[in-house]
Scaffold this active site. Structure first.
Site, PDB file in Angstrom:
ATOM      1  N   SER A 164       1.170  -1.399   0.560  1.00 60.02           N
ATOM      2  CA  SER A 164       0.035  -0.342  -0.243  1.00 60.02           C
ATOM      3  C   SER A 164       0.879   1.129   0.011  1.00 60.02           C
ATOM      4  O   SER A 164       2.332   1.253   0.403  1.00 60.02           O
ATOM      5  CB  SER A 164      -0.542   0.057   1.106  1.00 60.02           C
TER       6      SER A 164
HETATM    7  N1  SAH Z   1      -0.053  -4.497   4.756  1.00 54.09           N
HETATM    8  C1  SAH Z   1       0.689  -5.173   3.867  1.00 54.09           C
HETATM    9  C2  SAH Z   1      -0.348  -4.867   1.668  1.00 54.09           C
HETATM   10  C3  SAH Z   1      -1.451  -6.122   1.784  1.00 54.09           C
HETATM   11  S1  SAH Z   1      -2.111  -6.351   0.899  1.00 54.09           S
HETATM   12  C4  SAH Z   1       2.088  -4.663   2.657  1.00 54.09           C
HETATM   13  O1  SAH Z   1       2.737  -4.184   3.591  1.00 54.09           O
HETATM   14  O2  SAH Z   1       2.493  -5.533   1.529  1.00 54.09           O
HETATM   15  C5  SAH Z   1      -3.622  -7.132   1.450  1.00 54.09           C
HETATM   16  C6  SAH Z   1      -2.796  -8.537   1.174  1.00 54.09           C
HETATM   17  O3  SAH Z   1      -4.514  -9.416   1.940  1.00 54.09           O
HETATM   18  C7  SAH Z   1      -3.002  -9.405   0.507  1.00 54.09           C
HETATM   19  O4  SAH Z   1      -1.650 -10.538  -0.086  1.00 54.09           O
HETATM   20  C8  SAH Z   1      -4.054 -10.451  -0.142  1.00 54.09           C
HETATM   21  O5  SAH Z   1      -2.806 -12.171  -0.237  1.00 54.09           O
HETATM   22  C9  SAH Z   1      -4.079 -10.603   1.760  1.00 54.09           C
HETATM   23  N2  SAH Z   1      -5.333 -11.288   1.866  1.00 54.09           N
HETATM   24  C10 SAH Z   1      -6.310 -11.457   1.868  1.00 54.09           C
HETATM   25  N3  SAH Z   1      -7.891 -11.348   2.070  1.00 54.09           N
HETATM   26  C11 SAH Z   1      -7.014 -12.565   3.255  1.00 54.09           C
HETATM   27  C12 SAH Z   1      -7.801 -13.253   4.482  1.00 54.09           C
HETATM   28  N4  SAH Z   1      -8.623 -13.643   4.392  1.00 54.09           N
HETATM   29  N5  SAH Z   1      -6.879 -13.697   4.983  1.00 54.09           N
HETATM   30  C13 SAH Z   1      -5.834 -13.526   5.177  1.00 54.09           C
HETATM   31  N6  SAH Z   1      -5.082 -12.528   4.500  1.00 54.09           N
HETATM   32  C14 SAH Z   1      -5.438 -12.443   3.005  1.00 54.09           C
END
Ligand code: SAH
Length: 222
Positions: free
Chosen positions: A67
């Site tokens: 993000s």
């Molecule tokens: N804050 C993170 C970016 C997150 S992107 C950073 O600093 O890089 C959102 C993430 O949520 C993705 O990797 C995706 O695979 C994960 N995600 C989506 N649904 C999820 C779930 N039910 N449980 C765990 N992770 C999940």
């Protein structure tokens, strides 16, 4: 807890990123300190390293993104961490936000649904000498019951509703931040719990990948 000092040549870029965050209205000194010390370049793909300290979201593979720093800083400010908290993060992604959380709280458990991303995040956290953070693979919409309750919960993916297990696993006086999607728009919410009273505050528009899981979106839906 925290991130060890990594000797690198990116210090000047980190200082500039912190100035950018200040210019965007981030005031919490602990949050700014976390951005000044965590080596973001270790959490982005090698080919994007020279762009690592721009205030933009970047692709990290598997169709996911790290993000935008300003967004992450707003999130972290909303949690209001003071250093002693036990935190749950849902959606590890690159592990960068996990590292920021580790510098702001006592311990972090971070749940990622994609095993490949979880493995890369673990390696990056190690390379950045981050301690106090554990990455696990699973459906974070279920929370992480064995280590509950949590003083802070940060969800880094957008959900149609507040997953009930997360509310249940939030400690009394704790805060949960989560992007909620309705139609085509997403808003970031802070949800606080005091006794039986649950308060929801809208912190403005957000843009996140979907939370795919039992209490989020269904896989075929997104
Ligand atoms: N804050 C993170 C970016 C997150 S992107 C950073 O600093 O890089 C959102 C993430 O949520 C993705 O990797 C995706 O695979 C994960 N995600 C989506 N649904 C999820 C779930 N039910 N449980 C765990 N992770 C999940």
């Amino acid at each position: 807890m925290g991130s060890g000092q990594v000797a690198d040549s990116f210090g000047g870029y980190r200082t500039r990123l912190v100035e950018q965050l200040r210019a965007n209205g981030i005031r919490d000194l602990a949050v700014l300190h976390a951005f000044a010390t965590v080596p973001r370049h270790l959490f982005v793909p090698e080919a994007l390293r020279r762009r690592a300290y721009e205030d933009v979201a970047l692709p990290i593979g598997n169709g996911q993104t790290i993000s935008q720093p300003t967004t992450q800083a707003r999130y972290l400010e909303a949690l209001g961490l003071r250093g002693q908290e036990r935190v749950l993060e849902v959606g590890t992604g690159s592990g960068y936000q996990t590292a920021l959380l580790a510098s702001l709280a006592s311990s972090v458990i971070s749940v990622e649904r994609l095993p490949g991303l979880a493995a890369e995040a673990r390696a990056a956290l190690k390379a950045a000498s981050v301690t106090g953070a554990t990455v696990v693979v699973g459906d974070g919409s279920l929370g992480w019951r064995t280590l509950a309750p949590f003083d802070g919960i940060l969800v880094a993916a957008a959900s149609p509703v507040v997953p009930r297990p997360l509310l249940e696993q939030l400690s009394d006086g704790g805060a949960l931040v989560i992007p909620l999607q309705s139609g085509d728009t997403q808003h970031l919410f802070r949800i606080t719990k005091r006794g039986a009273k649950v308060t929801e505050e809208d912190l403005g528009e957000a843009l996140f990948v979907p939370l795919v899981g039992r209490h989020g979106f269904e896989k075929g839906e997104v």
